[in-house]
Design a protein around this motif. Sequence first.
Motif, PDB file in Angstrom:
ATOM      1  N   UNK A  43       0.870  -1.175   0.000  1.00  0.00           N
ATOM      2  CA  UNK A  43       0.000   0.000   0.000  1.00  0.00           C
ATOM      3  C   UNK A  43       0.907   1.224   0.000  1.00  0.00           C
ATOM      4  N   UNK A  44       0.284   2.403  -0.016  1.00  0.00           N
ATOM      5  CA  UNK A  44       1.096   3.625  -0.024  1.00  0.00           C
ATOM      6  C   UNK A  44       1.731   3.904   1.328  1.00  0.00           C
ATOM      7  N   UNK A  45       1.420   3.085   2.314  1.00  0.00           N
ATOM      8  CA  UNK A  45       2.043   3.281   3.629  1.00  0.00           C
ATOM      9  C   UNK A  45       2.595   1.948   4.151  1.00  0.00           C
ATOM     10  N   UNK A  46       3.417   1.322   3.330  1.00  0.00           N
ATOM     11  CA  UNK A  46       3.982   0.026   3.680  1.00  0.00           C
ATOM     12  C   UNK A  46       5.416   0.243   4.178  1.00  0.00           C
ATOM     13  N   UNK A  47       5.603   0.130   5.495  1.00  0.00           N
ATOM     14  CA  UNK A  47       6.930   0.422   6.037  1.00  0.00           C
ATOM     15  C   UNK A  47       7.914  -0.738   5.864  1.00  0.00           C
ATOM     16  N   UNK A  48       7.435  -1.829   5.247  1.00  0.00           N
ATOM     17  CA  UNK A  48       8.351  -2.942   5.000  1.00  0.00           C
ATOM     18  C   UNK A  48       9.143  -2.771   3.713  1.00  0.00           C
ATOM     19  N   UNK A  49       8.760  -1.792   2.913  1.00  0.00           N
ATOM     20  CA  UNK A  49       9.433  -1.571   1.636  1.00  0.00           C
ATOM     21  C   UNK A  49      10.041  -0.169   1.656  1.00  0.00           C
ATOM     22  N   UNK A  50      11.272  -0.087   1.185  1.00  0.00           N
ATOM     23  CA  UNK A  50      11.956   1.214   1.230  1.00  0.00           C
ATOM     24  C   UNK A  50      11.295   2.201   0.263  1.00  0.00           C
ATOM     25  N   UNK A  51      11.251   3.453   0.670  1.00  0.00           N
ATOM     26  CA  UNK A  51      10.702   4.489  -0.207  1.00  0.00           C
ATOM     27  C   UNK A  51      11.728   5.601  -0.375  1.00  0.00           C
ATOM     28  N   UNK A  52      11.504   6.378  -1.420  1.00  0.00           N
ATOM     29  CA  UNK A  52      12.253   7.621  -1.613  1.00  0.00           C
ATOM     30  C   UNK A  52      11.354   8.754  -1.131  1.00  0.00           C
ATOM     31  N   UNK A  53      11.928   9.814  -0.508  1.00  0.00           N
ATOM     32  CA  UNK A  53      11.105  11.001  -0.251  1.00  0.00           C
ATOM     33  C   UNK A  53      11.945  12.259  -0.133  1.00  0.00           C
TER      34      UNK A  53
END
Length: 752
Positions: free
Chosen positions: A639-649
């Motif tokens: 989902x757009x708030x999945x803390x198990x997958x790294x994101x860029x911000x």
Amino acid sequence: MAAEQNSGLQSVPVAEVKIADGFWKDKIEVVRDKTIAHNFMECDTHGRFRNFDRAAGVLGGAWEGKYFFDDSDPYKTIEGAAYVLMQKRDPELEKQIDDIAKRVAAAQMKDGYVDTWYQVKIGIDKRFTQEKDFHETYVAGHLIEAAVAYFEATGKRNLLDIAIKFADCIDHNFGPGKRLDPPGHEEIELALVKLYHVTNEPRYLKLAEWFVAQRGETEGRATNRDYDQDQLPVKEQREIVGHAVRAMYLYCGVADLARITGDKDYFTTMDSIWHDVVDRKMYVTGGIGPSGRNEGFTVAYDLPNDSAYAETCAGIGLGLWNQRLTLMHADGKYADVVERGMYNGILSGISLDGTKFFYVNPLSSRGDHHREAWFDCPCCPPNVERFIASIGERVYAFDANQILVNQFISSDTTVKLAKTAVKLSQRTNYPWDGDVKITVNAEPAEQFLIKVRIPGWCEGASIAVNGQKMEKLDVSNGYASVDRKWGAGDVVEVNFPMPVKRVYADPHVDADVGRVTIGRGPIIYALEGVDNERAVRNLVLPKDAEMTSEFRKDLLGGVTVVKGTATAVMDEDPAHDVKKDFVAVPYYAWDNRSPGQMIVWLAEDRKVAEIPRDANVKISASYVHATLEALDDRLVPKSSVDFNVANFDFWPRKGTTEWVQYDFKEPRTVSSSEVYWFDDTGHGECRVPVSWRLLYKDGEAWKPVEKASEYGVGLNQFNKVTFEAVTTKTVRMEVKLPEKFSAGIFEWRVGK
Ligand code: FUB
Ligand code: ZN
């Protein structure tokens, strides 16, 4: 207060366990020769000692430092130094501590108060008025712990007298009819129990009990929070919540009280919370507190690897608490937890050279996480120092008629049982092999029990006494008992087989589904880029892969490595997979060489292996907060708030126009793009952008793509835009951030 009903078991104190040659002696020597001096130097550089002089009125200028609990850093450094002095006195080190003690004494007010943040910066009239958010009792607690340790190491009362005066001041200000707030950051409770033991002054015990009992009571004070375990009275608490270090320090104090008072309600609380932590909320490394948002706990089985917070102090707190629970229950499962941290998630907190530290201990990395010499909030460096320096007290526990061998550490001690004094000389190469030899000299000869912990990870342990192998081990509560008349020169030889093992997470842990880690004895292994031609996140460990172990004297101060052959995923197509030999090193020792990728939970199922980035695409951005490579790591979040997958911000940038860009080695023809937005509403400050568009380079000129379909900002999905095909070497996504928020991206694809 209930009558004292000590459960009977106590640790053989640090001062009485002389650590002999081996793994822990090496670690203590690094702490002695490097870490203590380093931590004192950093305290000095950052004004910790000068603040005492300012409080004493002998130095001018503004308060130096960052946080209201900065005074605790020198106290914790002194405490660690005191444990080292218990191994061997050192006049130079003592002089340094005595000088600091003089400066603290000069700063101390007549009524015993000493906290430079209030004395120099905030104003003494505000003292004790904001205990919920600032940490005066926390600071006092660390002063007390340092003072008790230094007194026990040297017999000197200098710091102890200061600590007693501060404790009396707190006693004078808090309690029924006085200030009612329990500490925002627990610590004073366990410290007061230590002070009670050293002074025999029951007021300190009573105050510790009162502080614990005040938690969750609302009368006469402001609101309660999960964050500092104030949501319910401790006796009604059943789940672990909030800030991890705070929780652990509180439960250390509660365990201390429960051991003294025998209060059953505290036993019930401890038991329930222990299961919640250890069965549902603990990493395989013994790390706890997965989230940086509250430096603490979230929900059961939420154990992300890349973003694991697992603060070093929290792991230490878990170790300290379980040490106490071992004494409360005489059950080896608690000492197992201590061991898990000792060899993994606590020890990772310090570099091999003793001068760099992890604050957070993730279980995987793209190569951008490194130890640092100090932090703005440097709670971890002196904490790991004091934990290692006090390792001796974790070796044995005893009561009138039994000795428990809890940890396997080469050491010498004498334990005084009711009817005899027992010299124990333990020799072992643990954790690299499982042979432990304990020579027992009981004078006079006497019947008593020696109980050897059989670690939870171990199968097939054996024990021989005077060369005679015991046919069958008598194991209960995690200990094998040997009940006999012990005399002079009896020898107990224990063997714990240490094959390389595959270790699996609880299937409820989403982050580890399809994954496996490697364990050998108490050690959990990690793969680092430096040993494995850089890429380790794309490796799959086949179910039938054979693994071998080998001691490498030359590597990382001497470690046993694990070797095997994995499958390296090269791209989406399994036909392109290749075989790759790998080397795994103990997790605690990672990031001591060239930076690079690291992974603890290897893919076992190809589906969860990370497909390597396209090496022909260079990524750049106008600003990077979180991982640039995440944009193109091929990992699709749930989902757009999945803390198990790294994101860029782009956080903390807000309201600005920012960009990310792909540069291709060779021109490509592209006509579509997909973006998966990151939005952490409820947790952080990233939202979908106000608008975005795509540009490409035509020669040196930037041009927007033409005939673009809708630039979507939908959540929990890829937003696809198509446009008129262009052939270019550079594509840029321009993003307009909301006025008051930032934005982030999980994945950005550009193609035909
Ligand atoms: O607040 C004091 C210490 O600083 C805590 O124990 C750590 O988690 C860090 O926040
Ligand atoms: Zn810390």
